[in-house]
Motif scaffolding. Structure first.
Motif, PDB file in Angstrom:
ATOM      1  N   HIS A   6       0.853  -1.197   0.000  1.00 28.64           N
ATOM      2  CA  HIS A   6       0.000   0.000   0.000  1.00 28.64           C
ATOM      3  C   HIS A   6       0.875   1.228   0.000  1.00 28.64           C
ATOM      4  O   HIS A   6       1.941   1.214   0.585  1.00 28.64           O
ATOM      5  CB  HIS A   6      -0.916  -0.009   1.225  1.00 28.64           C
ATOM      6  N   PRO A   7       0.483   2.317  -0.615  1.00 26.02           N
ATOM      7  CA  PRO A   7      -0.727   2.454  -1.426  1.00 26.02           C
ATOM      8  C   PRO A   7      -0.512   1.855  -2.817  1.00 26.02           C
ATOM      9  O   PRO A   7       0.549   1.984  -3.394  1.00 26.02           O
ATOM     10  CB  PRO A   7      -0.922   3.960  -1.505  1.00 26.02           C
ATOM     11  N   ARG A   8      -1.540   1.195  -3.308  1.00 23.58           N
ATOM     12  CA  ARG A   8      -1.503   0.586  -4.641  1.00 23.58           C
ATOM     13  C   ARG A   8      -2.354   1.413  -5.597  1.00 23.58           C
ATOM     14  O   ARG A   8      -3.377   1.962  -5.197  1.00 23.58           O
ATOM     15  CB  ARG A   8      -2.076  -0.837  -4.615  1.00 23.58           C
ATOM     16  N   ASN A  13      -5.256  -2.647  -7.343  1.00 20.89           N
ATOM     17  CA  ASN A  13      -6.216  -3.085  -6.314  1.00 20.89           C
ATOM     18  C   ASN A  13      -7.335  -3.905  -6.936  1.00 20.89           C
ATOM     19  O   ASN A  13      -7.707  -4.966  -6.432  1.00 20.89           O
ATOM     20  CB  ASN A  13      -6.837  -1.875  -5.596  1.00 20.89           C
TER      21      ASN A  13
END
Length: 195
Positions: A6-8, A13
Motif C-alpha cells: 500500500h498504497p496501490r 487493487n
C-alpha cells in the motif's frame, strides 16, 4: 516494499480483488493459483522500477483464462474493467502458454510488456518446479516424471537468449540461474527423458 504494498494504484487493487475471486479453488504447481499470480507480479516489481499498473494487473490476472469457461466473455469483461492493455497482455501470454503444447513453439519477444510478464512467469514457474523437486527428496526422479517440461528446456534457453536484449540485467540473470540449475538436473536424467 513490493508492487503490491500500500498504497496501490486503483487498477492494481482491482486486479488483486479479481484475481482472488477468479483464482479461488485453483492451483498452479500444487499451490493456490493466486500465490503464483502474486509472485509473478512481485517478480516484475523486483526488476522494474515503478512498473506500469497495467503490467502488474495483467500479471495478477494472466492465468485467469484457464479458470473461466468463456474466454470471449472474459476478454470483454477485462476490457470493460481495465481498458485494452491488460487483456492484450493476458491474451499474448495465453497464446504463448498454448504454443508450448505444440512442437517447436515460436520465441516471440517483440512486445516489451509481454516479455517482462512472460519472463517473470518463467522465473516463478521454473523456480517452483525446482522447489517442488527438492521437496520431493529425489530431484532426478521428480524431473524424470516430467518429460514434457524437460523437453521444453531448449525453448526456455532460446527464449532467455532472445529476451535478454529486452529485460533488465537482473531479470535475465534470475532466469539464467534457474535454467542453469535445470541444466544440471537434465544432465543427470536418463537419455529417454533428457532430449
Amino acid at each position: 516494499m513490493t508492487v503490491l504494498s500500500h498504497p496501490r494504484p486503483r487498477l492494481v487493487n482491482q486486479a488483486l480483488r479479481d484475481a482472488q475471486r477468479w483464482c479461488a479453488g485453483h492451483t498452479i504447481d500444487d499451490r493456490p493459483a493466486l500465490a503464483h499470480a502474486v509472485r509473478v507480479a512481485v517478480t516484475i516489481g523486483e526488476h522494474i522500477p515503478a512498473p506500469a499498473p497495467d503490467l502488474i494487473a495483467a500479471a495478477l490476472l494472466h492465468d485467469v483464462p484457464d479458470f473461466v469457461p468463456s474466454h470471449e466473455e472474459l476478454y470483454r469483461t477485462l476490457t470493460e474493467a481495465y481498458g485494452p492493455e491488460v487483456p492484450r497482455i493476458i491474451a499474448a501470454l495465453q497464446a504463448e502458454h498454448q504454443a508450448l503444447d505444440q512442437p517447436n513453439p515460436p520465441v516471440v519477444v517483440e512486445d516489451l510488456a509481454v516479455v517482462l510478464a512472460s519472463t517473470a512467469d518463467k522465473i516463478v514457474a521454473l523456480t517452483s518446479q525446482l522447489r517442488r523437486a527438492r521437496a520431493s527428496g529425489d530431484v532426478t526422479e521428480f524431473f524424470s516424471r516430467r518429460s514434457r517440461l524437460v523437453a521444453l528446456l531448449p525453448y526456455f534457453r532460446e527464449y532467455s537468449q532472445a529476451a535478454r536484449a529486452h529485460t533488465p540485467v537482473g531479470m535475465s540473470a534470475a532466469l539464467d540461474v534457474v535454467l542453469n540449475l535445470l541444466d544440471q538436473v537434465e544432465s543427470k536424467l536418463p537419455p529417454r527423458v533428457a532430449r
